[in-house]
Design an enzyme around this catalytic site. Structure first.
Site: not given
Ligand code: NDP
Ligand code: OXD
Length: 316
Positions: A231, A279
């Site tokens: 994001r 995106h």
């Molecule tokens: P998850 O919730 O599965 O994973 C998030 C990861 O980030 C975890 O490893 C978590 O740590 C870590 N994390 C969260 N907060 C912190 C912090 N403060 N410090 C360090 N590490 C942190 O999310 P997803 O993998 O499913 O998705 C990640 C993001 O990808 C989504 O939130 C979205 O914004 C983005 N996204 C983008 C897309 C696109 O098309 N561009 C499509 C889909 C998603 P821990 O393992 O310890 O919990």
């Molecule tokens: C996002 C999605 O979170 O496409 O960006 O799921």
């Protein structure tokens, strides 16, 4: 607990996109009655217990006065989490292995784009210059992955299989085979210092907002690159531009922006060291996503137990 009733689909998508979602959901859940919220008679809104949402207008959700939980068809739920009116409602986000596969593919593709110097060759071609740059084997490069959740872990494994060194950063400390893992502020500094390519797959939360600022970008090796698929507000764009313009960083691949679509007048479009993507790193597959939503709703209907919900205290 009442286990029947309409399901509302709440979104700000185009009518066409909404129809496609409704078709996919009806195909996966034929026993349910899933309607766009605007087509539910006002007297029936109080009977809706589950909402399936895609970037919903909070005012539409507020009309569902007996809602028990929300299922997002997006993986990132920062807007839902930040909405004060929704704070008390359990939120389930999309966790789809197909989304993870698509994202891992994108991370590998754009890592190759950078490691095989494609931005530099595109520049050289425009200048009609025949110049061979040194080949870098994947094992010579370290990819730093911010976020090792559903998407980050899939990306890390894909990168490892391709021979890259991978270091990852997550909120909680974990052990993963063949991936060096860090957590905490000190861990982040160590990871940044070794990241030839930094990939951001963190959720947007109060802790990650503005995380990649001038001080942190300055910890990366000179000539390193950034791939940002999470994001926009996690990166301070002015600080990124300064790092690119000064030559500290060599390139940034950006798939997410403060305003999407990226406005015509944005300087990012023309920046020679920025690749702008609309995106598209991981487009949601409506069929696989609908199957996951269907399973979660069926499990809830039969057991009354909610699927894993977003931890509101952590914001993801
Ligand atoms: P998850 O919730 O599965 O994973 C998030 C990861 O980030 C975890 O490893 C978590 O740590 C870590 N994390 C969260 N907060 C912190 C912090 N403060 N410090 C360090 N590490 C942190 O999310 P997803 O993998 O499913 O998705 C990640 C993001 O990808 C989504 O939130 C979205 O914004 C983005 N996204 C983008 C897309 C696109 O098309 N561009 C499509 C889909 C998603 P821990 O393992 O310890 O919990
Ligand atoms: C996002 C999605 O979170 O496409 O960006 O799921």
């Amino acid at each position: 607990m009442e286990m029947t009733g309409r399901i509302a689909f709440v979104s700000r998508l185009s009518i066409r996109d909404e129809e496609l979602w409704l078709q996919a959901l009806a195909g996966a859940l034929p026993e349910e009655n899933i309607l766009p919220v605007r087509k539910i008679a006002s007297g029936d809104l109080c009977g809706v217990q589950i909402a399936v949402v895609a970037n919903p207008d909070p005012a539409d959700i507020a009309r569902l006065t007996n809602l028990k939980w929300i299922h997002s068809v997006w993986a990132g739920v920062e807007r839902l989490v930040a909405e004060p009116g929704l704070a008390a409602l359990p939120i389930v986000r999309l966790v789809d292995p197909e989304l993870a596969r698509t994202m891992a593919e994108a991370v590998l593709a754009w890592t190759y784009y950078l490691s095989r110097d494609m931005p530099a060759y595109a520049r050289l071609q425009r200048q009609h210059r025949w110049q061979q740059l040194p080949y870098r084997h994947p094992a010579e490069l370290t990819v730093g992955l911010l976020g090792l959740g559903t998407l980050g872990t899939a990306a890390a494994l894909r990168l490892r299989s391709a021979g890259f060194n991978v270091s990852g950063w997550s909120r909680t400390a974990k052990n993963t085979d063949r991936i060096e893992r860090f957590s905490g502020a000190a861990g982040l500094a160590l990871l940044l210092a070794r990241a030839d390519v930094l990939v951001c797959l963190l959720p947007l939360t109060p802790e990650t907002h503005g995380l990649l600022n001038r001080e942190r970008l300055a910890l990366m090796p000179t000539g390193a690159s950034l791939i940002h698929f999470a994001r926009s507000p996690i990166v301070v764009v002015d600080d990124l531009l300064a790092a690119l313009n000064s030559g500290r960083l060599s390139h940034a691949v950006l798939d997410v922006f403060d305003v999407e679509p990226l406005p015509q007048h944005s300087e990012l479009w023309e920046h020679p060291k920025i690749t702008v993507l609309p995106h598209i790193s991981a487009p949601t597959n409506k069929e696989t996503a609908a199957a996951i939503v269907a399973k979660n709703i069926r499990d809830y209907r039969s057991s009354g137990v909610l699927p894993r919900t977003v931890a509101m205290n952590h914001g993801y």
